[in-house]
Design a protein around this motif. Sequence first.
Motif, PDB file in Angstrom:
ATOM      1  N   ALA A  29      26.369  47.205  33.095  1.00 57.19           N
ATOM      2  CA  ALA A  29      26.793  46.453  34.280  1.00 57.19           C
ATOM      3  C   ALA A  29      26.982  44.968  33.980  1.00 57.19           C
ATOM      4  CB  ALA A  29      25.764  46.628  35.397  1.00 57.19           C
ATOM      5  N   LEU A  30      26.392  44.479  32.887  1.00 58.81           N
ATOM      6  CA  LEU A  30      26.546  43.078  32.508  1.00 58.81           C
ATOM      7  C   LEU A  30      27.867  42.818  31.797  1.00 58.81           C
ATOM      8  CD1 LEU A  30      22.961  42.431  31.070  1.00 58.81           C
ATOM      9  CD2 LEU A  30      23.823  41.754  33.322  1.00 58.81           C
ATOM     10  N   LEU A  31      28.490  43.852  31.248  1.00 54.99           N
ATOM     11  CA  LEU A  31      29.677  43.685  30.408  1.00 54.99           C
ATOM     12  C   LEU A  31      30.942  43.599  31.250  1.00 54.99           C
ATOM     13  CD1 LEU A  31      28.650  46.197  27.607  1.00 54.99           C
ATOM     14  CD2 LEU A  31      28.282  43.720  27.688  1.00 54.99           C
ATOM     15  N   ALA A  32      31.927  42.892  30.708  1.00 54.97           N
ATOM     16  CA  ALA A  32      33.078  42.509  31.525  1.00 54.97           C
ATOM     17  C   ALA A  32      34.146  43.580  31.628  1.00 54.97           C
ATOM     18  CB  ALA A  32      33.697  41.222  30.966  1.00 54.97           C
ATOM     19  N   SER A  33      34.279  44.454  30.638  1.00 57.24           N
ATOM     20  CA  SER A  33      35.416  45.377  30.628  1.00 57.24           C
ATOM     21  C   SER A  33      34.961  46.809  30.368  1.00 57.24           C
ATOM     22  CB  SER A  33      36.416  44.963  29.536  1.00 57.24           C
ATOM     23  OG  SER A  33      35.859  45.185  28.253  1.00 57.24           O
ATOM     24  N   GLU A  34      35.807  47.742  30.766  1.00 56.32           N
ATOM     25  CA  GLU A  34      35.519  49.151  30.526  1.00 56.32           C
ATOM     26  C   GLU A  34      35.507  49.447  29.035  1.00 56.32           C
ATOM     27  OE1 GLU A  34      34.183  52.709  31.239  1.00 56.32           O
ATOM     28  OE2 GLU A  34      34.555  51.225  32.822  1.00 56.32           O
ATOM     29  N   ARG A  35      36.346  48.750  28.279  1.00 59.29           N
ATOM     30  CA  ARG A  35      36.360  48.931  26.831  1.00 59.29           C
ATOM     31  C   ARG A  35      35.010  48.564  26.230  1.00 59.29           C
ATOM     32  NH1 ARG A  35      36.694  45.587  22.687  1.00 59.29           N
ATOM     33  NH2 ARG A  35      37.514  46.354  20.683  1.00 59.29           N
ATOM     34  N   GLU A  36      34.446  47.412  26.651  1.00 62.11           N
ATOM     35  CA  GLU A  36      33.146  46.996  26.127  1.00 62.11           C
ATOM     36  C   GLU A  36      32.043  47.959  26.553  1.00 62.11           C
ATOM     37  OE1 GLU A  36      32.811  42.948  27.490  1.00 62.11           O
ATOM     38  OE2 GLU A  36      33.350  42.202  25.485  1.00 62.11           O
ATOM     39  N   ARG A  37      32.111  48.455  27.781  1.00 64.23           N
ATOM     40  CA  ARG A  37      31.100  49.410  28.235  1.00 64.23           C
ATOM     41  C   ARG A  37      31.161  50.699  27.434  1.00 64.23           C
ATOM     42  NH1 ARG A  37      32.268  46.648  33.129  1.00 64.23           N
ATOM     43  NH2 ARG A  37      34.063  47.977  33.607  1.00 64.23           N
ATOM     44  N   ALA A  38      32.366  51.151  27.116  1.00 63.72           N
ATOM     45  CA  ALA A  38      32.509  52.371  26.315  1.00 63.72           C
ATOM     46  C   ALA A  38      31.991  52.140  24.901  1.00 63.72           C
ATOM     47  CB  ALA A  38      33.971  52.813  26.288  1.00 63.72           C
ATOM     48  N   LEU A  39      32.264  50.958  24.339  1.00 67.84           N
ATOM     49  CA  LEU A  39      31.772  50.654  22.997  1.00 67.84           C
ATOM     50  C   LEU A  39      30.252  50.563  22.989  1.00 67.84           C
ATOM     51  CD1 LEU A  39      32.353  49.979  20.077  1.00 67.84           C
ATOM     52  CD2 LEU A  39      32.715  47.590  20.736  1.00 67.84           C
ATOM     53  N   PHE A  40      29.670  49.955  24.018  1.00 68.10           N
ATOM     54  CA  PHE A  40      28.209  49.886  24.110  1.00 68.10           C
ATOM     55  C   PHE A  40      27.607  51.290  24.129  1.00 68.10           C
ATOM     56  CE2 PHE A  40      24.262  49.955  26.491  1.00 68.10           C
ATOM     57  CZ  PHE A  40      23.533  48.948  25.893  1.00 68.10           C
ATOM     58  N   ALA A  41      28.180  52.183  24.933  1.00 71.89           N
ATOM     59  CA  ALA A  41      27.658  53.551  25.016  1.00 71.89           C
ATOM     60  C   ALA A  41      27.756  54.258  23.675  1.00 71.89           C
ATOM     61  CB  ALA A  41      28.415  54.323  26.095  1.00 71.89           C
TER      62      ALA A  41
END
Length: 346
Positions: A29-41
């Motif tokens: 929820a802290l990350l700005a983009s869906e791409r970054e959220r997918a990479l974090f996961a």
Amino acid sequence: MPVPAFLHAVGTACPPHDVHQDFLAYAPALLASERERALFARMAERSGIAHRFSPLTAAEGFYVPGAFPSTAARMRRYAAESLPLALAALAELGRKLGRDWREGVTHLILVSCTGFEAPGLDQRLIAAAGLDPRLERTVVGFMGCNAAFHALKLARHIVRSEPASRVLVLNLELCTLHFQETASLEQALCFMLFADGCSAALVGAEPRGLELERFRQETLPDGEDLITWRIGDDGFDMRLSGQVPGAILRHLPAHLRALDAPGAALWAIHPGGRSILDAVQLALELPEAAMAPSRAVLHDHGNMSSATVMFVLARLLAAAGQGRRGVALGFGPGVGVESLAFREAG
């Protein structure tokens, strides 16, 4: 010749709350983009970490979005949580050494890079644990993930110069007190690694456990900004660059040759993260069995800064044989590389 020094036993303890899954649910929820959220996961799935422990819980409100605690508030929590955790590690050490383990302890070396207070944990621990109030105290502070090596090195010097000494070495880290509210993917991945834990170890001249044979330290060239740990207004600020594994890969073989530890069968590698363990394994061409204790600690506890390699050594001591040689490795700010050649007492 100086007498040899031995690591007799290591007791370990962690705070009660497993917070890893809570963090994995919260951080995207802290990350700005869906791409970054997918990479974090994706990186979380590959991290090799299943559990990380903390005295904090998601429900208690220590971290409130938009109002994270000040450094002073975090230090107050450090003071409140450090003594119970230290006593739990001492209790585990006592179970391994016997009820009379305190007799003859002459020195205490306290290691921590996640909190400051004075009077310090070293003084409070001596009183709470029933240790001799006259024993010699030394604090190794703010040296990062490889600080355990500095403490063991100092304990070895003490025993070699004063053979009757029995040195208690305590490594205590509360890394989860320094979580930052950040939109940086690199920082979110860094926070995903770190956790809390404590080790209590006894070093003396009695020939049992692991003999501490040789140490070596080196600061890698051009690594000053790759691992940093600085005090900020909102906690301590950690930076762990993605370039660290590459630096280890380039420089570690020469460092190990200089340590002069041929025929090592046991490996205690600081589990700074999966990529760091992978770089060590590749650089030194180690079999997977050699990496198993370090990978297991990473899986079960995450990176507890200076305490982590002691958790690995505790596992090696639990399965100690007769006379096998080993190497311990740690990495910290700088990038500083610390190594130890050890041998099982035979």
